[in-house]
Motif scaffolding. Structure first.
Motif, PDB file in Angstrom:
ATOM      1  N   CYS A  36       0.832  -1.207   0.000  1.00  0.00           N
ATOM      2  CA  CYS A  36       0.000   0.000   0.000  1.00  0.00           C
ATOM      3  C   CYS A  36       0.865   1.256   0.000  1.00  0.00           C
ATOM      4  O   CYS A  36       0.616   2.190  -0.782  1.00  0.00           O
ATOM      5  CB  CYS A  36      -0.929   0.005   1.213  1.00  0.00           C
ATOM      6  N   THR A  39       2.245   1.921  -3.342  1.00  0.00           N
ATOM      7  CA  THR A  39       1.266   2.469  -4.298  1.00  0.00           C
ATOM      8  C   THR A  39       0.994   3.942  -4.017  1.00  0.00           C
ATOM      9  O   THR A  39       0.771   4.713  -4.940  1.00  0.00           O
ATOM     10  CB  THR A  39      -0.056   1.671  -4.307  1.00  0.00           C
ATOM     11  N   ALA A  94      -7.686   1.602  -4.557  1.00  0.00           N
ATOM     12  CA  ALA A  94      -6.783   0.492  -4.861  1.00  0.00           C
ATOM     13  C   ALA A  94      -6.377  -0.242  -3.583  1.00  0.00           C
ATOM     14  O   ALA A  94      -6.183  -1.463  -3.602  1.00  0.00           O
ATOM     15  CB  ALA A  94      -5.543   1.003  -5.591  1.00  0.00           C
ATOM     16  N   THR A  95      -6.278   0.466  -2.480  1.00  0.00           N
ATOM     17  CA  THR A  95      -5.945  -0.168  -1.203  1.00  0.00           C
ATOM     18  C   THR A  95      -7.000  -1.214  -0.846  1.00  0.00           C
ATOM     19  O   THR A  95      -6.674  -2.347  -0.472  1.00  0.00           O
ATOM     20  CB  THR A  95      -5.833   0.890  -0.088  1.00  0.00           C
ATOM     21  N   ASN A  97      -9.246  -2.589  -2.964  1.00  0.00           N
ATOM     22  CA  ASN A  97      -9.197  -3.610  -4.006  1.00  0.00           C
ATOM     23  C   ASN A  97      -8.053  -4.587  -3.755  1.00  0.00           C
ATOM     24  O   ASN A  97      -8.231  -5.803  -3.820  1.00  0.00           O
ATOM     25  CB  ASN A  97      -9.022  -2.943  -5.372  1.00  0.00           C
ATOM     26  N   ASN A  98      -6.867  -4.050  -3.464  1.00  0.00           N
ATOM     27  CA  ASN A  98      -5.701  -4.916  -3.284  1.00  0.00           C
ATOM     28  C   ASN A  98      -5.836  -5.791  -2.047  1.00  0.00           C
ATOM     29  O   ASN A  98      -5.361  -6.927  -2.040  1.00  0.00           O
ATOM     30  CB  ASN A  98      -4.427  -4.078  -3.259  1.00  0.00           C
ATOM     31  N   MET A 149       0.557  -9.960 -10.852  1.00  0.00           N
ATOM     32  CA  MET A 149      -0.291  -9.218  -9.909  1.00  0.00           C
ATOM     33  C   MET A 149      -1.450  -8.536 -10.651  1.00  0.00           C
ATOM     34  O   MET A 149      -2.595  -8.581 -10.188  1.00  0.00           O
ATOM     35  CB  MET A 149       0.534  -8.202  -9.123  1.00  0.00           C
ATOM     36  N   PHE A 154      -4.675  -6.851  -8.950  1.00  0.00           N
ATOM     37  CA  PHE A 154      -4.034  -5.767  -8.200  1.00  0.00           C
ATOM     38  C   PHE A 154      -4.008  -4.490  -9.046  1.00  0.00           C
ATOM     39  O   PHE A 154      -3.947  -4.560 -10.274  1.00  0.00           O
ATOM     40  CB  PHE A 154      -2.591  -6.130  -7.836  1.00  0.00           C
ATOM     41  N   GLN A 155      -4.005  -3.365  -8.354  1.00  0.00           N
ATOM     42  CA  GLN A 155      -3.932  -2.063  -9.014  1.00  0.00           C
ATOM     43  C   GLN A 155      -2.707  -1.302  -8.523  1.00  0.00           C
ATOM     44  O   GLN A 155      -2.236  -1.526  -7.407  1.00  0.00           O
ATOM     45  CB  GLN A 155      -5.195  -1.246  -8.726  1.00  0.00           C
ATOM     46  N   VAL A 157       0.404  -1.483  -9.625  1.00  0.00           N
ATOM     47  CA  VAL A 157       1.519  -2.407  -9.449  1.00  0.00           C
ATOM     48  C   VAL A 157       2.326  -2.540 -10.751  1.00  0.00           C
ATOM     49  O   VAL A 157       2.587  -3.643 -11.212  1.00  0.00           O
ATOM     50  CB  VAL A 157       1.058  -3.798  -8.943  1.00  0.00           C
TER      51      VAL A 157
END
Length: 181
Positions: A36, A39, A94-95, A97-98, A149, A154-155, A157
């Motif tokens: 995180c 990102t 994204a946090t 989602n990941n 990923m 994953f977003q 990344v």
């Protein structure tokens, strides 16, 4: 982190460098937190991210993966009002989602750590660049990990972010020769 003195810019960076950066990490929650933070760093400095780390930990339940995965768009809207964190809707979403993707990996494999460390057969890749300028921004490994990923959902990344992540998590040891024993 091309400068030979990046870790000396602030006491916080030096502490991070000496106590965390490049230390082999196998704890899923800590690996998730580091992902995180990486990102959030995109187009920002690591110093900025570390300065906001405590606020991010509060905002995201100490990066407890299960709790973060359950956050909603209402939670993201609330976080966008928090001046103590980096307020970028896409990065905050994204946090969440990941976290959901990490949970899926944990269901499929032994752990998120097992998933990551399998890319390096459980052993850190040790490089000994002469200077920080000799450290690449990405590698064939970071491209492969990034691709996998992204395939998993994953977003944020990309290969550069993933290379930095792999360094921070200790899967790649890029401590320059003059800084190691």
């Amino acid at each position: 982190m091309a400068s030979d003195n990046w870790m000396n810019a602030t006491a916080e960076l030096l502490t991070y460098y000496e106590q965390e950066w490049g230390q082999p990490e196998h704890d899923d929650q800590r690996l998730f937190e580091l992902l995180c933070l990486e990102t959030y760093q995109a187009v920002l400095s690591w110093q900025t991210v570390l300065a906001k780390r405590a606020a991010f930990r509060t905002a995201f339940y100490q990066f407890e993966i299960q709790k973060v995965a359950q956050m909603t768009t209402t939670d993201i809207d609330r976080l966008l009002q928090n001046p103590a964190i980096i307020r970028n809707r896409r990065k905050l979403a994204a946090t969440v989602n990941n976290a959901q993707v990490v949970l899926a990996i944990q269901q499929e494999q032994e752990s998120f750590a097992h998933y990551l460390w399998a890319f390096v057969d459980g052993q850190p890749i040790v490089n000994r660049p002469k200077t920080w300028a000799d450290v690449p921004a990405q590698s064939a490994l970071s491209v492969a990990v990034s691709r996998d990923m992204k395939r998993r959902g994953f977003q944020f990344v990309g290969p550069v972010t993933v290379y930095s992540y792999l360094q921070g998590a200790g899967l790649i040891d890029d401590h320059p020769q003059h800084l190691k024993g």
